[in-house]
Design an enzyme around this catalytic site. Structure first.
Site, PDB file in Angstrom:
ATOM      1  N   ARG A 223       0.852  -1.182   0.000  1.00  0.00           N
ATOM      2  CA  ARG A 223       0.000   0.000   0.000  1.00  0.00           C
ATOM      3  C   ARG A 223       0.894   1.239   0.000  1.00  0.00           C
ATOM      4  O   ARG A 223       2.012   1.203   0.539  1.00  0.00           O
ATOM      5  CB  ARG A 223      -0.894   0.038   1.251  1.00  0.00           C
ATOM      6  CG  ARG A 223      -2.049  -0.941   1.201  1.00  0.00           C
ATOM      7  CD  ARG A 223      -3.116  -0.500   0.197  1.00  0.00           C
ATOM      8  NE  ARG A 223      -4.257  -1.400   0.157  1.00  0.00           N
ATOM      9  CZ  ARG A 223      -4.449  -2.336  -0.772  1.00  0.00           C
ATOM     10  NH1 ARG A 223      -3.562  -2.511  -1.744  1.00  0.00           N
ATOM     11  NH2 ARG A 223      -5.534  -3.075  -0.753  1.00  0.00           N
ATOM     12  N   HIS A 271      -1.670   1.180  -9.685  1.00  0.00           N
ATOM     13  CA  HIS A 271      -2.319   0.203  -8.792  1.00  0.00           C
ATOM     14  C   HIS A 271      -3.029  -0.886  -9.611  1.00  0.00           C
ATOM     15  O   HIS A 271      -4.252  -1.051  -9.532  1.00  0.00           O
ATOM     16  CB  HIS A 271      -3.305   0.904  -7.842  1.00  0.00           C
ATOM     17  CG  HIS A 271      -3.632   0.091  -6.625  1.00  0.00           C
ATOM     18  ND1 HIS A 271      -3.866   0.650  -5.393  1.00  0.00           N
ATOM     19  CD2 HIS A 271      -3.776  -1.248  -6.455  1.00  0.00           C
ATOM     20  CE1 HIS A 271      -4.132  -0.320  -4.520  1.00  0.00           C
ATOM     21  NE2 HIS A 271      -4.089  -1.472  -5.141  1.00  0.00           N
TER      22      HIS A 271
END
Ligand code: GLV
Length: 308
Positions: A223, A271
């Site tokens: 993350r 992402h």
């Protein structure tokens, strides 16, 4: 008894079609269509709706559409509502591809060659054999283990680090804060595949980079909040870190004026390393819902104390 899905609406139609065929007893609604809110028993979400506990008073289980669950505030979830992370083969396979791609790209200096091409420079860099490029993976869950397993074919020395001690054939495993520095000192390429928790937030920081061999490289597929971005810029500036491949950023999409966009040592992707595929994930979800209905264990249940 309905399922409410709140994530990419396009892929939602595929989930919906699979449920219509395999589980006609379980209506599958796509946000913002919530139907009768009191009938919703299962929420399947990437970003959950605001105040979903009040909105859906009879909710029984919350499923994350992704492998990560940090988008949910675990402190607010009552203990009788389990949170389940996504463990599905296509997501893992995508992540394995991305990790292998980034390690090979780093190992073979692809970021340098992209810059050289822009500058019309022909500058071969001396090859380092895989047997002398040590790879360290932080996070030894399903994704970390799958990636390490595939990496075995290349002959890199492999290491893994996790919260609790693990045993993986062909991988030197380290655990806990006591062994963190020993692990880092042997990592030429560090891959972060950790879940985001209060313990791992900011773990990719100046101390971590400082404990790695000079010129080591970073790959972050965990993350964005694992990384202290200014520390990475400093470490790149002084040569402690030579390059970084980042699929996750603290603000997504990455703001237009962000220093990472144009940094010659950084490769950014939006992402996309691992993506849940409805064609496989819908079956995993349905199996888990059936387990819940019959009181059998659900796969991927999050431990609220651990945060993953
Ligand atoms: C993606 O980031 C996921 O959590 O699956």
């Amino acid at each position: 008894m309905t399922i409410l899905y709140k994530a990419d609406p396009e892929r939602g139609l595929i989930w919906q079609a699979i449920f219509a065929e395999r589980a006609p007893d379980l209506p599958f609604l796509i946000w913002p269509d919530i139907g009768d809110a009191t009938a919703v028993r299962y929420l399947v979400a990437w970003q959950p709706p605001d105040n979903f506990l009040e909105l859906l008073p009879n909710l029984q289980v919350v499923f994350s559409v992704g492998a990560g669950v940090d988008q949910f505030d675990l402190r607010l979830l009552p203990s009788h509502i389990p949170l389940v992370r996504m463990i599905e083969p296509s997501l893992a396979e995508g992540m394995v591809e991305y990790v292998v791609l980034s390690i090979l790209a780093t190992h073979r200096n692809l970021i340098n060659y992209i810059g050289d091409q822009r500058r019309k420079q022909w500058k071969p860099i001396r090859l380092v054999p895989a047997s002398r490029r040590r790879i360290g993976v932080m996070g030894l869950g399903v994704l970390g283990r799958s990636a390490l397993d595939r990496l075995k074919t290349f002959g890199f020395p492999l290491m893994g680090w996790s919260r609790s001690q693990q045993v993986i054939e062909g991988v030197v495993c380290f655990s806990g804060s006591e062994q963190f520095r020993d692990f880092l000192s042997a990592c030429d390429i560090l891959v972060c595949l950790l879940p985001l928790t209060s313990e791992t937030r900011g773990i990719l920081n100046r101390h971590t980079f400082g404990a790695m061999p000079r010129g080591a490289a970073l790959i972050n597929v965990g993350r964005g909040a694992h990384l202290v971005e200014s520390d990475l810029l400093d470490a790149l500036e002084c040569g402690q870190i030579s390059s970084a491949i980042l699929d996750v950023l603290s603000t997504e999409p990455l703001p237009e004026n962000h220093a990472f966009w144009e940094h010659p040592g950084i490769l950014i992707t939006p992402h996309m390393a691992g993506m849940t595929q409805p064609e496989t994930a819908a079956h995993v979800l349905l199996d888990n819902i059936r387990c819940h209905q019959t009181g059998e264990p659900i796969e991927g249940m999050v431990d609220a104390n651990q945060g993953y």
